[in-house]
Motif scaffolding. Structure first.
Motif, PDB file in Angstrom:
ATOM      1  N   THR A  50       0.851  -1.188   0.000  1.00 35.72           N
ATOM      2  CA  THR A  50       0.000   0.000   0.000  1.00 35.72           C
ATOM      3  C   THR A  50       0.887   1.237   0.000  1.00 35.72           C
ATOM      4  OG1 THR A  50      -0.149  -0.287   2.405  1.00 35.72           O
ATOM      5  CG2 THR A  50      -2.063  -0.928   1.096  1.00 35.72           C
ATOM      6  N   GLY A  51       0.556   2.169  -0.897  1.00 37.37           N
ATOM      7  CA  GLY A  51       1.262   3.442  -0.945  1.00 37.37           C
ATOM      8  C   GLY A  51       0.601   4.428  -0.014  1.00 37.37           C
ATOM      9  N   LEU A  52       1.349   4.907   0.951  1.00 40.91           N
ATOM     10  CA  LEU A  52       0.811   5.794   1.991  1.00 40.91           C
ATOM     11  C   LEU A  52       1.377   7.193   1.816  1.00 40.91           C
ATOM     12  CD1 LEU A  52       1.338   3.368   5.012  1.00 40.91           C
ATOM     13  CD2 LEU A  52      -0.554   3.429   3.401  1.00 40.91           C
ATOM     14  N   SER A  53       1.048   8.037   2.768  1.00 38.97           N
ATOM     15  CA  SER A  53       1.615   9.389   2.805  1.00 38.97           C
ATOM     16  C   SER A  53       3.046   9.293   3.324  1.00 38.97           C
ATOM     17  CB  SER A  53       0.782  10.297   3.705  1.00 38.97           C
ATOM     18  OG  SER A  53      -0.521  10.430   3.191  1.00 38.97           O
ATOM     19  N   ARG A  54       3.993   9.437   2.396  1.00 31.31           N
ATOM     20  CA  ARG A  54       5.425   9.453   2.693  1.00 31.31           C
ATOM     21  C   ARG A  54       5.979   8.111   3.188  1.00 31.31           C
ATOM     22  NH1 ARG A  54       7.567  14.519   2.542  1.00 31.31           N
ATOM     23  NH2 ARG A  54       6.081  16.240   2.483  1.00 31.31           N
ATOM     24  N   ARG A  55       5.329   7.007   2.835  1.00 29.37           N
ATOM     25  CA  ARG A  55       5.916   5.702   3.127  1.00 29.37           C
ATOM     26  C   ARG A  55       5.190   4.619   2.349  1.00 29.37           C
ATOM     27  NH1 ARG A  55       3.784   2.739   7.952  1.00 29.37           N
ATOM     28  NH2 ARG A  55       1.826   3.732   8.553  1.00 29.37           N
ATOM     29  N   VAL A  56       5.845   3.473   2.241  1.00 26.11           N
ATOM     30  CA  VAL A  56       5.289   2.284   1.593  1.00 26.11           C
ATOM     31  C   VAL A  56       5.212   1.184   2.635  1.00 26.11           C
ATOM     32  CG1 VAL A  56       5.658   0.529  -0.182  1.00 26.11           C
ATOM     33  CG2 VAL A  56       6.177   2.925  -0.672  1.00 26.11           C
ATOM     34  N   LEU A  57       4.067   0.504   2.690  1.00 26.14           N
ATOM     35  CA  LEU A  57       3.854  -0.552   3.679  1.00 26.14           C
ATOM     36  C   LEU A  57       3.642  -1.876   2.955  1.00 26.14           C
ATOM     37  CD1 LEU A  57       3.603  -0.953   6.744  1.00 26.14           C
ATOM     38  CD2 LEU A  57       1.129  -0.745   6.482  1.00 26.14           C
ATOM     39  N   LEU A  58       4.489  -2.852   3.269  1.00 31.85           N
ATOM     40  CA  LEU A  58       4.414  -4.188   2.686  1.00 31.85           C
ATOM     41  C   LEU A  58       3.835  -5.130   3.736  1.00 31.85           C
ATOM     42  CD1 LEU A  58       5.186  -5.820   0.110  1.00 31.85           C
ATOM     43  CD2 LEU A  58       7.336  -6.379   1.272  1.00 31.85           C
ATOM     44  N   SER A 107       7.528  11.532  -0.502  1.00 29.63           N
ATOM     45  CA  SER A 107       6.272  12.053  -1.027  1.00 29.63           C
ATOM     46  C   SER A 107       5.208  10.965  -0.955  1.00 29.63           C
ATOM     47  CB  SER A 107       6.458  12.537  -2.475  1.00 29.63           C
ATOM     48  OG  SER A 107       5.242  13.045  -2.994  1.00 29.63           O
ATOM     49  N   ASP A 108       3.948  11.345  -1.202  1.00 28.16           N
ATOM     50  CA  ASP A 108       2.843  10.385  -1.218  1.00 28.16           C
ATOM     51  C   ASP A 108       2.995   9.449  -2.414  1.00 28.16           C
ATOM     52  OD1 ASP A 108       1.947  11.840   0.907  1.00 28.16           O
ATOM     53  OD2 ASP A 108       0.486  12.986  -0.252  1.00 28.16           O
ATOM     54  N   VAL A 109       2.744   8.162  -2.198  1.00 28.68           N
ATOM     55  CA  VAL A 109       2.886   7.145  -3.249  1.00 28.68           C
ATOM     56  C   VAL A 109       1.512   6.908  -3.866  1.00 28.68           C
ATOM     57  CG1 VAL A 109       3.599   4.793  -3.776  1.00 28.68           C
ATOM     58  CG2 VAL A 109       4.810   6.101  -2.022  1.00 28.68           C
ATOM     59  N   LEU A 110       1.350   7.291  -5.138  1.00 34.17           N
ATOM     60  CA  LEU A 110       0.052   7.243  -5.816  1.00 34.17           C
ATOM     61  C   LEU A 110      -0.112   6.050  -6.742  1.00 34.17           C
ATOM     62  CD1 LEU A 110      -0.354  11.025  -6.785  1.00 34.17           C
ATOM     63  CD2 LEU A 110      -0.983   9.873  -4.665  1.00 34.17           C
ATOM     64  N   ALA A 111       0.955   5.365  -7.120  1.00 35.47           N
ATOM     65  CA  ALA A 111       0.873   4.244  -8.054  1.00 35.47           C
ATOM     66  C   ALA A 111       1.947   3.232  -7.708  1.00 35.47           C
ATOM     67  CB  ALA A 111       1.035   4.722  -9.496  1.00 35.47           C
ATOM     68  N   PHE A 134       8.683   1.344   4.550  1.00 34.70           N
ATOM     69  CA  PHE A 134       9.781   2.024   3.853  1.00 34.70           C
ATOM     70  C   PHE A 134       9.423   3.502   3.738  1.00 34.70           C
ATOM     71  CE2 PHE A 134       9.548  -2.340   2.417  1.00 34.70           C
ATOM     72  CZ  PHE A 134      10.864  -2.781   2.467  1.00 34.70           C
ATOM     73  N   GLY A 135      10.267   4.354   4.256  1.00 41.70           N
ATOM     74  CA  GLY A 135      10.015   5.788   4.231  1.00 41.70           C
ATOM     75  C   GLY A 135      10.308   6.407   2.871  1.00 41.70           C
ATOM     76  N   LYS A 144      19.616   2.544   3.611  1.00 42.57           N
ATOM     77  CA  LYS A 144      19.150   3.120   2.349  1.00 42.57           C
ATOM     78  C   LYS A 144      19.439   2.232   1.143  1.00 42.57           C
ATOM     79  CE  LYS A 144      19.722   7.878   3.998  1.00 42.57           C
ATOM     80  NZ  LYS A 144      20.352   9.204   3.729  1.00 42.57           N
ATOM     81  N   GLY A 145      19.871   1.009   1.357  1.00 42.89           N
ATOM     82  CA  GLY A 145      20.212   0.141   0.250  1.00 42.89           C
ATOM     83  C   GLY A 145      19.013  -0.414  -0.489  1.00 42.89           C
ATOM     84  N   TRP A 146      17.803  -0.230   0.048  1.00 38.47           N
ATOM     85  CA  TRP A 146      16.613  -0.804  -0.592  1.00 38.47           C
ATOM     86  C   TRP A 146      16.135   0.022  -1.767  1.00 38.47           C
ATOM     87  CZ3 TRP A 146      12.771   2.763  -0.390  1.00 38.47           C
ATOM     88  CH2 TRP A 146      12.797   3.689   0.648  1.00 38.47           C
ATOM     89  N   LYS A 147      16.589   1.249  -1.921  1.00 34.76           N
ATOM     90  CA  LYS A 147      16.114   2.104  -3.001  1.00 34.76           C
ATOM     91  C   LYS A 147      16.968   1.875  -4.236  1.00 34.76           C
ATOM     92  CE  LYS A 147      13.641   6.442  -2.726  1.00 34.76           C
ATOM     93  NZ  LYS A 147      13.548   7.792  -2.125  1.00 34.76           N
TER      94      LYS A 147
END
Length: 473
Positions: free
Chosen positions: A280-288, A303-307, A299-300, A338-341
């Protein structure tokens, strides 16, 4: 000494002064220049209010005595006349995908060896696209009265294109869901049956995707935004619902629910390294989240994740942000450090849709500026841009069909546009059967096998209360 009238001529105006002075005393009289200028200026009759007084009028909606013309109303009239003209042309004449392109010339080039098998199939699909004709689909349901009042919000076809998940806006407010069986969608009589869901929500549907928990497309993943009835909770609480929808069961039931604050988008993973997981794309983070174990990783972001979309062959999750950034999360790395990006791409506006091509070396993305770009993930450069798409602020998905070699997108102007995936040529522009408005943006689904492996190819368009099929002739 009596009064004496003295007349003095000033230019063409005659000024008469009556005084009680002698002529000698009057000759010494000095009249100020301002008085003489005021006497020269002719007086005009005052019509209407004084010039210094400003009056304001308020135009209320529905006022019977006024019909104001605005730029917006003039633009809407021009757009409506254009739409009606295009609809009339589509009914009378067949569209031409490319100038000088027809079946005989394509077959001749293929026989001479100028076209490969892949190019021949793509051009054949383009030729059939130009022959698509609009027909209305008859929808049957156990509650016919609901079909006359509910309006389509979105439709989403499954992988095999034999089922269609629908979200309908109810007249009294809120939304309800349904599943349309497309196996009965056959020419010349286009009839389908809608299985309506028992569940009703007053929350807005932000994002939808098919989920493969038990088998392929066995569930529906919904991201909802709404308000809670309990005052102890926050007023805006989005949730992710998984709706059970096995084939043969008419009414899908709710399997589980997750309360996730601030969600904008969702995606289901088919990658074996993130099995039974959704994002799920949240406000300023991604939740798996893992549906089976309930384990979560956060994951921080900036910005908001829209897609969002998961890659299939490599463990990567691609995300499009409101800031215009597109980045990938390496699922093999934890959320520490920060290696996940991984990949970094940038658009000039908020990204509303990301689609990974089958070889996973290219990514298609669209934004709120109406730009659709094809990115090379190896060089992180834009290699192709698809012109004509219209978007200013809406969440509008992309439909990529590599087998047919086409790209389909609905613009905010309610026109459905189809491009060639390989050279970005605009093949066809389809106007909406309804007048263009923010509430009636069509939702589409394209497949070369509508209704399953033996289905007919075509485009399904849901707008207002109707479902249309643009089938190949």
């Amino acid at each position: 000494m009596g009064e004496e009238a003295i007349s003095r001529t000033l230019g063409s105006d005659s000024v008469v002064l009556k005084t009680g002075l002698t002529p000698r005393q009057h000759s010494r009289l000095r009249i100020p220049a301002t008085v003489m200028m005021s006497l020269r200026r002719p007086r005009l009759a005052q019509l209407g209010p004084p010039l210094c007084q400003k009056r304001y009028f308020r135009l209320l909606p529905g006022h019977n005595n006024c019909n104001p013309l605005t730029k917006e109303s003039i633009r809407q009239k021009e757009m409506e006349s254009k739409r009606l003209r295009l609809l009339e042309e589509e009914d009378k004449h067949k569209k031409i995908a490319r100038m000088g392109f027809n079946a005989s010339s394509m077959l001749r080039k293929s026989q001479l060896g100028f076209l490969s098998v892949t190019n021949y199939c793509h051009l054949a699909h383009e030729l059939r696209l130009s022959c698509m004709e609009r027909k209305k689909v008859q929808i049957r349901s156990l509650d016919p009265s609901a079909l006359a009042s509910d309006r389509f919000n979105l439709i989403l076809a499954d992988t095999n294109s034999d089922r269609l998940f629908t979200v309908n806006d109810v007249k009294v407010g809120g939304s309800k869901y349904g599943i349309i069986n497309l196996q009965s969608l056959k020419t010349p009589t286009l009839k389908v049956f809608m299985h309506e869901n028992l569940y009703f929500t007053n929350r807005k549907v932000n994002s939808v995707c098919w989920a493969s928990l038990n088998h392929l497309d066995s569930h529906i993943l919904l991201e909802l935004l709404g308000s809670s009835d309990s005052p102890a909770l926050a007023s805006q609480l989005p949730k992710v619902l998984v709706l059970h929808s096995h084939p043969g069961i008419d009414r899908p039931g709710m399997l589980c629910s997750f309360r996730i604050p601030g969600a904008w988008s969702c995606a289901w993973s088919l990658n074996i390294q993130a099995n039974n997981c959704f994002s799920t794309g949240l406000s300023r983070r991604v939740l798996l989240t893992n549906v089976v174990t309930g384990h979560r990783q956060s994951f921080g972001t900036n910005s908001d994740v829209l897609a969002q979309q998961f890659a299939l062959m490599v463990p990567l999750l691609f995300n499009g942000c409101r800031s215009g950034e597109i980045f990938a999360i390496d699922l093999r790395c934890g959320n520490q450090g920060k290696g996940w990006k991984a990949t970094h791409l940038f658009h000039d506006s908020a990204v509303t849709s990301v689609r990974i091509l089958q070889d996973e070396q290219y990514l298609m993305a669209s934004d709120m500026a109406g730009k659709i770009k094809l990115w090379d993930l190896r060089t992180t450069k834009c290699i192709r841009q698809y012109e004509g798409h219209v978007n200013e602020y809406a969440y509008l998905p992309l439909h990529v069909h590599e087998e047919e070699g086409i790209l389909v997108a609905v613009g905010q102007d309610c026109y459905t546009r189809i491009w060639s995936l390989h050279d970005a040529h605009l093949l066809r522009t389809i106007p909406s059967p309804y007048p263009a408005s923010k509430a009636d943006i069509p939702s589409v689904a394209f497949s070369s096998r509508l209704g399953g492996s033996r289905g007919a190819p075509g485009l399904l368009m849901a707008v207002g209360q109707d479902l249309y099929c643009y089938s190949y002739s």
